[in-house]
Design a protein around this motif. Sequence first.
Motif, mmCIF file in Angstrom:
data_model
loop_
_atom_site.group_PDB
_atom_site.id
_atom_site.type_symbol
_atom_site.label_atom_id
_atom_site.label_comp_id
_atom_site.label_asym_id
_atom_site.label_seq_id
_atom_site.Cartn_x
_atom_site.Cartn_y
_atom_site.Cartn_z
ATOM 1 N N MET A 70 0.835 -1.160 -0.077
ATOM 2 C CA MET A 70 0.084 -0.007 -0.032
ATOM 3 C C MET A 70 0.770 1.244 0.058
ATOM 4 S SD MET A 70 -3.011 -1.247 -0.262
ATOM 5 C CE MET A 70 -4.013 0.039 -0.085
ATOM 6 N N GLY A 71 2.279 1.118 0.053
ATOM 7 C CA GLY A 71 3.025 2.273 -0.022
ATOM 8 C C GLY A 71 2.684 3.292 1.071
ATOM 9 N N LEU A 72 2.690 4.404 0.519
ATOM 10 C CA LEU A 72 2.433 5.506 1.453
ATOM 11 C C LEU A 72 1.307 5.145 2.647
ATOM 12 C CD1 LEU A 72 3.211 8.267 2.707
ATOM 13 C CD2 LEU A 72 1.511 9.203 1.297
ATOM 14 N N LEU A 73 0.144 4.803 2.175
ATOM 15 C CA LEU A 73 -1.077 4.358 2.819
ATOM 16 C C LEU A 73 -0.807 3.258 3.782
ATOM 17 C CD1 LEU A 73 -4.036 3.991 0.426
ATOM 18 C CD2 LEU A 73 -3.812 5.517 2.137
ATOM 19 N N GLY A 74 0.054 2.342 3.698
ATOM 20 C CA GLY A 74 0.618 1.512 4.438
ATOM 21 C C GLY A 74 1.454 2.157 5.642
ATOM 22 N N TYR A 75 2.022 3.132 5.406
ATOM 23 C CA TYR A 75 2.700 3.989 6.463
ATOM 24 C C TYR A 75 1.908 4.840 7.047
ATOM 25 C CZ TYR A 75 6.245 7.219 8.131
ATOM 26 O OH TYR A 75 7.159 7.995 9.028
ATOM 27 N N ALA B 216 8.730 12.370 -2.618
ATOM 28 C CA ALA B 216 7.419 12.816 -3.028
ATOM 29 C C ALA B 216 6.137 12.376 -1.909
ATOM 30 C CB ALA B 216 6.888 12.312 -4.481
ATOM 31 N N ASP B 217 6.588 10.896 -1.490
ATOM 32 C CA ASP B 217 5.677 10.454 -0.574
ATOM 33 C C ASP B 217 5.866 11.089 0.877
ATOM 34 O OD1 ASP B 217 4.400 8.781 -2.700
ATOM 35 O OD2 ASP B 217 5.444 7.100 -1.711
ATOM 36 N N VAL B 218 6.986 11.537 1.173
ATOM 37 C CA VAL B 218 7.311 12.119 2.439
ATOM 38 C C VAL B 218 6.686 13.450 2.561
ATOM 39 C CG1 VAL B 218 9.168 13.307 3.842
ATOM 40 C CG2 VAL B 218 9.510 10.803 2.766
ATOM 41 N N ALA B 219 6.801 14.088 1.177
ATOM 42 C CA ALA B 219 5.984 15.574 1.220
ATOM 43 C C ALA B 219 4.562 15.411 1.525
ATOM 44 C CB ALA B 219 6.549 16.044 -0.080
ATOM 45 N N SER C 56 7.348 21.473 -4.149
ATOM 46 C CA SER C 56 7.931 22.832 -4.006
ATOM 47 C C SER C 56 8.312 23.206 -2.506
ATOM 48 C CB SER C 56 7.686 23.632 -4.855
ATOM 49 O OG SER C 56 8.439 25.119 -4.848
ATOM 50 N N ALA C 57 6.808 23.172 -1.744
ATOM 51 C CA ALA C 57 6.801 23.580 -0.616
ATOM 52 C C ALA C 57 7.701 22.988 0.407
ATOM 53 C CB ALA C 57 5.242 23.768 -0.344
ATOM 54 N N PHE C 58 7.659 21.789 0.215
ATOM 55 C CA PHE C 58 8.357 20.738 1.034
ATOM 56 C C PHE C 58 10.038 21.036 0.907
ATOM 57 C CE2 PHE C 58 10.632 16.382 1.031
ATOM 58 C CZ PHE C 58 10.812 16.539 2.256
ATOM 59 N N THR C 59 10.371 21.166 -0.425
ATOM 60 C CA THR C 59 11.627 21.404 -0.647
ATOM 61 C C THR C 59 11.934 22.743 0.074
ATOM 62 O OG1 THR C 59 11.666 20.071 -2.663
ATOM 63 C CG2 THR C 59 13.362 22.108 -2.415
ATOM 64 N N HIS C 60 11.514 23.797 -0.180
ATOM 65 C CA HIS C 60 11.696 25.252 0.617
ATOM 66 C C HIS C 60 11.926 25.188 1.950
ATOM 67 C CE1 HIS C 60 11.907 27.133 -3.338
ATOM 68 N NE2 HIS C 60 10.718 27.166 -3.365
ATOM 69 N N ALA C 61 10.794 24.225 2.473
ATOM 70 C CA ALA C 61 10.626 24.130 4.013
ATOM 71 C C ALA C 61 12.010 23.518 4.667
ATOM 72 C CB ALA C 61 9.495 23.651 4.667
ATOM 73 N N PHE C 62 12.320 22.468 4.024
ATOM 74 C CA PHE C 62 13.674 21.652 4.051
ATOM 75 C C PHE C 62 14.753 22.380 4.281
ATOM 76 C CE2 PHE C 62 16.383 18.131 4.278
ATOM 77 C CZ PHE C 62 15.955 17.183 5.183
ATOM 78 N N LYS C 63 15.024 22.874 3.191
ATOM 79 C CA LYS C 63 16.121 23.761 2.881
ATOM 80 C C LYS C 63 16.293 24.894 3.680
ATOM 81 C CE LYS C 63 19.250 25.420 -0.927
ATOM 82 N NZ LYS C 63 19.010 25.584 -2.179
ATOM 83 N N ARG C 64 15.096 25.497 4.267
ATOM 84 C CA ARG C 64 15.181 26.766 5.276
ATOM 85 C C ARG C 64 15.839 26.125 6.465
ATOM 86 N NH1 ARG C 64 10.254 28.626 3.213
ATOM 87 N NH2 ARG C 64 9.317 27.331 4.614
ATOM 88 N N VAL C 65 15.177 25.074 6.772
ATOM 89 C CA VAL C 65 15.707 24.512 8.223
ATOM 90 C C VAL C 65 17.192 23.891 8.245
ATOM 91 C CG1 VAL C 65 15.088 23.042 10.138
ATOM 92 C CG2 VAL C 65 13.362 24.354 9.201
ATOM 93 N N THR C 66 17.437 23.079 7.230
ATOM 94 C CA THR C 66 18.467 22.372 7.126
ATOM 95 C C THR C 66 19.729 22.851 6.428
ATOM 96 O OG1 THR C 66 17.924 21.069 5.308
ATOM 97 C CG2 THR C 66 17.056 20.253 7.608
ATOM 98 N N GLY C 67 19.357 23.830 5.444
ATOM 99 C CA GLY C 67 20.243 24.310 4.670
ATOM 100 C C GLY C 67 20.714 23.425 3.402
ATOM 101 N N LEU C 68 20.106 22.347 3.334
ATOM 102 C CA LEU C 68 20.085 21.307 2.110
ATOM 103 C C LEU C 68 18.756 21.041 1.388
ATOM 104 C CD1 LEU C 68 22.648 18.767 3.463
ATOM 105 C CD2 LEU C 68 23.218 20.489 1.817
ATOM 106 N N SER C 69 18.565 20.725 0.317
ATOM 107 C CA SER C 69 17.458 20.157 -0.470
ATOM 108 C C SER C 69 17.237 18.820 0.043
ATOM 109 C CB SER C 69 17.458 20.292 -1.852
ATOM 110 O OG SER C 69 18.447 19.247 -2.258
#
Length: 334
Positions: free
Chosen positions: A80-85, A299-302, A311-324
Motif C-alpha cells: 500500500m506504499g504511503l497508505l501502509g505507512y 514525493a511520498d514524504v512530502a 516545492s513547498a516541502f523542498t523550500h521548508a526543508f532547505k530553510r531549516v537544514t540548509g540542504l534540499s
Amino acid sequence: MNRNSNLGHISASYVNLLFDWLASAHPAVAERMPFARPLAGELNRISVSEWQAMLQWTHEQVQDPAMPLKIAAHVRPANMGLLGYVASCCNNLGEAFARLQQFENLVYSVNALAVTFQNDEIILRWGAERGRPGHWVDSVAIGVLLAFTNHLIAQPVHPRRVQFINPEPVNKVDFDAFFNCPVAFGGKYTEVVWPASLLETPLKSPDHVMRSMLDQQAQLLLKQVKAGDESIAGLQKAIQESVSAGLPSLDEVARRLFMSTRTLQRRLQEQGSSFRDELEQVRVEMARNCIEAGELSLADVANFLGYNDQSAFTHAFKRVTGLSPAKYQRAKRQ
C-alpha cells in the motif's frame, strides 16, 4: 485496452502484489510472466491499461475466476506504499479511512473515492467519471480494501454490503464468501458500506518496519526536549501526532493539548514563536527521519507530512537544514 488508457495509474508497490501472489501460488506462471516487475522509486507508477493487461494475462494462465480475491487476500502493508505507512499512525479505523481518502491517488488513481454518512452507516463509493477499468481491476481493489482493513485490526470485520458497477461474474458465490455479506453487481456505483460504529475500532500495533520508524521518530522528538525545558508541555509531541494523523492544524494541536486555539496562539507569541514555525521544525525533523529510514520516496514524504506540493516541502526543508531533501538524501546514502 487503448480506450482505457486515460483511466489513471497504479503504484508499483500495489502492482507488486500480483507478482508476490504469483510467486507464492503459481511459481511456474510467475516465471512466464511477460511483464516486468515495476521498481520502487519516485516514478513508481504504471497505467491502469497496463494493470488491466497484467490481470487479464494472469487470468488466462491460471483460469481461476476467484483470482482477484486470492490476489487481494495476499496484500501486505508494504503493497500500500504511503497508505501502509500512514495507516500505522492512526488510532482507529475512522482515521485510517480518512487517510485512505486523502492519499488514495498515490496508490490507486482511477475514479475518485467519495465518503458519505447515511443514518448509522459509512459509505465508500466510486463512480465511473473517468471510465470503467473492469471486473479484474475493481475486484482486486475492493478485495484489497477489505483485506488491508482486516490487517490493521485485531479482530476481522465485514461490510454490511458491497456493490460493484460491473456485471455479475460466474462465481458470485466466491464474492459473497470473501466479503461475508451480500454482494450485488450491475449497480450505478461501486461501493462498500460499513456500520458507522466500526470507525471507533482501534488499530492493532503493526509490527512492520514503518511502524518502528514512527516509534523511533517519536522518541527522537521527545529526546530533543529536555524535561522541564519545553515552554508548552507536550507541544512537539502534539504536533507530531497531528501530522501523523493527517491533521497538522492549530486547532487540532490545541485540542490535543486540551487548551483553546486562542490560548495556544497567545502562549506561542509570548515565547516569540508561532504555530507555523513550530510546525515547520517538527515536520522537517520528521522528514529527516523518513529520508534516513529510506522507505519512502521524497514525493511520498512530502505528501505524508501534509505539504501542498513538492516545492513547498523542498523550500521548508532547505530553510531549516540548509540542504534540499534530495541533497540530504544523497548525503545520507553516501
